[in-house]
Write a protein that holds these residues in place. Structure first.
Motif, PDB file in Angstrom:
ATOM      1  N   GLY A  29       0.784  -1.227   0.000  1.00 31.35           N
ATOM      2  CA  GLY A  29       0.000   0.000   0.000  1.00 31.35           C
ATOM      3  C   GLY A  29       0.819   1.281   0.000  1.00 31.35           C
ATOM      4  N   LEU A  30       2.080   1.206  -0.402  1.00 31.21           N
ATOM      5  CA  LEU A  30       2.886   2.421  -0.482  1.00 31.21           C
ATOM      6  C   LEU A  30       2.437   3.268  -1.663  1.00 31.21           C
ATOM      7  N   GLU A  31       2.657   4.560  -1.556  1.00 30.88           N
ATOM      8  CA  GLU A  31       2.279   5.502  -2.608  1.00 30.88           C
ATOM      9  C   GLU A  31       3.449   5.718  -3.563  1.00 30.88           C
ATOM     10  N   ARG A  32       3.170   5.684  -4.857  1.00 30.63           N
ATOM     11  CA  ARG A  32       4.184   6.041  -5.848  1.00 30.63           C
ATOM     12  C   ARG A  32       4.238   7.562  -5.924  1.00 30.63           C
ATOM     13  N   GLU A  33       5.438   8.109  -5.709  1.00 34.68           N
ATOM     14  CA  GLU A  33       5.588   9.564  -5.638  1.00 34.68           C
ATOM     15  C   GLU A  33       6.291  10.173  -6.842  1.00 34.68           C
ATOM     16  N   GLY A  34       6.962   9.374  -7.639  1.00 34.53           N
ATOM     17  CA  GLY A  34       7.678   9.929  -8.780  1.00 34.53           C
ATOM     18  C   GLY A  34       8.753   8.993  -9.283  1.00 34.53           C
ATOM     19  N   ARG A  35       9.692   9.581 -10.009  1.00 36.33           N
ATOM     20  CA  ARG A  35      10.798   8.812 -10.595  1.00 36.33           C
ATOM     21  C   ARG A  35      12.126   9.417 -10.178  1.00 36.33           C
ATOM     22  N   PHE A  36      13.149   8.587 -10.186  1.00 34.79           N
ATOM     23  CA  PHE A  36      14.496   8.992  -9.811  1.00 34.79           C
ATOM     24  C   PHE A  36      15.461   8.190 -10.679  1.00 34.79           C
ATOM     25  N   ILE A  37      16.506   8.835 -11.174  1.00 30.69           N
ATOM     26  CA  ILE A  37      17.501   8.124 -11.966  1.00 30.69           C
ATOM     27  C   ILE A  37      18.711   7.855 -11.078  1.00 30.69           C
ATOM     28  N   PHE A  38      19.018   6.574 -10.877  1.00 29.99           N
ATOM     29  CA  PHE A  38      20.173   6.145 -10.098  1.00 29.99           C
ATOM     30  C   PHE A  38      21.355   6.051 -11.049  1.00 29.99           C
ATOM     31  N   HIS A  39      22.431   6.787 -10.747  1.00 32.54           N
ATOM     32  CA  HIS A  39      23.630   6.777 -11.581  1.00 32.54           C
ATOM     33  C   HIS A  39      24.735   6.018 -10.858  1.00 32.54           C
ATOM     34  N   PHE A  40      25.410   5.160 -11.583  1.00 34.41           N
ATOM     35  CA  PHE A  40      26.592   4.476 -11.059  1.00 34.41           C
ATOM     36  C   PHE A  40      27.534   4.231 -12.224  1.00 34.41           C
ATOM     37  N   GLU A  41      28.841   4.381 -11.948  1.00 41.31           N
ATOM     38  CA  GLU A  41      29.845   4.287 -13.006  1.00 41.31           C
ATOM     39  C   GLU A  41      29.377   5.137 -14.182  1.00 41.31           C
ATOM     40  N   ASP A  42      29.305   4.582 -15.379  1.00 41.36           N
ATOM     41  CA  ASP A  42      28.795   5.342 -16.533  1.00 41.36           C
ATOM     42  C   ASP A  42      27.393   4.873 -16.914  1.00 41.36           C
ATOM     43  N   GLN A  43      26.706   4.278 -15.964  1.00 40.71           N
ATOM     44  CA  GLN A  43      25.381   3.713 -16.190  1.00 40.71           C
ATOM     45  C   GLN A  43      24.315   4.541 -15.484  1.00 40.71           C
ATOM     46  N   SER A  44      23.088   4.348 -15.896  1.00 43.20           N
ATOM     47  CA  SER A  44      21.966   4.946 -15.174  1.00 43.20           C
ATOM     48  C   SER A  44      20.823   3.946 -15.142  1.00 43.20           C
ATOM     49  N   ALA A  45      20.051   4.018 -14.067  1.00 48.19           N
ATOM     50  CA  ALA A  45      18.942   3.083 -13.888  1.00 48.19           C
ATOM     51  C   ALA A  45      17.731   3.858 -13.376  1.00 48.19           C
ATOM     52  N   PRO A  46      16.638   3.863 -14.138  1.00 47.37           N
ATOM     53  CA  PRO A  46      15.440   4.565 -13.683  1.00 47.37           C
ATOM     54  C   PRO A  46      14.778   3.829 -12.518  1.00 47.37           C
ATOM     55  N   ASN A  47      14.393   4.606 -11.514  1.00 43.61           N
ATOM     56  CA  ASN A  47      13.767   4.059 -10.312  1.00 43.61           C
ATOM     57  C   ASN A  47      12.431   4.747 -10.063  1.00 43.61           C
ATOM     58  N   ILE A  48      11.543   4.028  -9.423  1.00 44.13           N
ATOM     59  CA  ILE A  48      10.273   4.564  -8.957  1.00 44.13           C
ATOM     60  C   ILE A  48      10.458   4.949  -7.492  1.00 44.13           C
ATOM     61  N   ILE A  49       9.968   6.132  -7.113  1.00 41.80           N
ATOM     62  CA  ILE A  49      10.028   6.582  -5.726  1.00 41.80           C
ATOM     63  C   ILE A  49       8.706   6.219  -5.048  1.00 41.80           C
TER      64      ILE A  49
END
Length: 155
Positions: free
Chosen positions: A125-145
């Motif tokens: 039952g958590l609320e989705r609040e938005g998106r966040f891009i996780f960056h590591f090395e030269d990569q990026s990974a889209p995340n849901i907040i």
């Protein structure tokens, strides 16, 4: 390392993935985090074997779109121990711990391709609040907040 690689590198391990995981989960990094007054670790173990853990951050960097004053930074359950209630128990214990530390609202981020975790937090039952891009090395990974009031889960 195992859970992170299972989540972010399902197609195989490349150099940037290996470099990140070896740095982020090194003995030195974990020792520093364990000694930090801003971090709390909760573990689930059986007969001396680690099955799962949660890492809480009491003073996180809050990404745009997130609400909350604390972060459930990590909740990892080994693949062999999923679907046994361990993740839910760790989540509830995390909320109780954060509430006891004066945090009324928590946020967490989930890799948007991690359907298992997305379904888990949706079911709680958590609320989705938005998106966040996780960056590591030269990569990026889209995340849901996700966000949650700790009192809903800490009883």
């Amino acid at each position: 390392m195992e859970v992170w690689l299972d989540t972010y590198a399902p197609n195989g391990i490349t150099r940037p993935f290996a470099d990140h995981v070896l740095s982020a989960y090194s003995v030195e990094t974990l020792a520093q985090e364990l000694e930090s007054p801003d971090r709390i670790f909760l573990v689930c173990e059986h007969s001396g074997f680690l099955l799962a853990y949660a890492k809480l951050s009491l003073s996180p960097e809050i990404p745009p779109g997130a609400t909350g004053t604390a972060e459930l930074e990590t909740l990892y359950v080994r693949r062999h121990h999923k679907r046994q209630g361990i993740g839910a128990a760790l989540f509830h214990r995390s909320m109780k711990t954060l509430s006891a530390h004066g945090h009324d609202h928590v946020f967490l981020t989930v890799f948007e391709h991690n359907q298992t975790a997305l379904k888990f937090y949706d079911a709680l039952g958590l609320e989705r609040e938005g998106r966040f891009i996780f960056h590591f090395e030269d990569q990026s990974a889209p995340n849901i907040i996700f966000g949650a009031e700790t009192s809903r889960f800490s009883g």
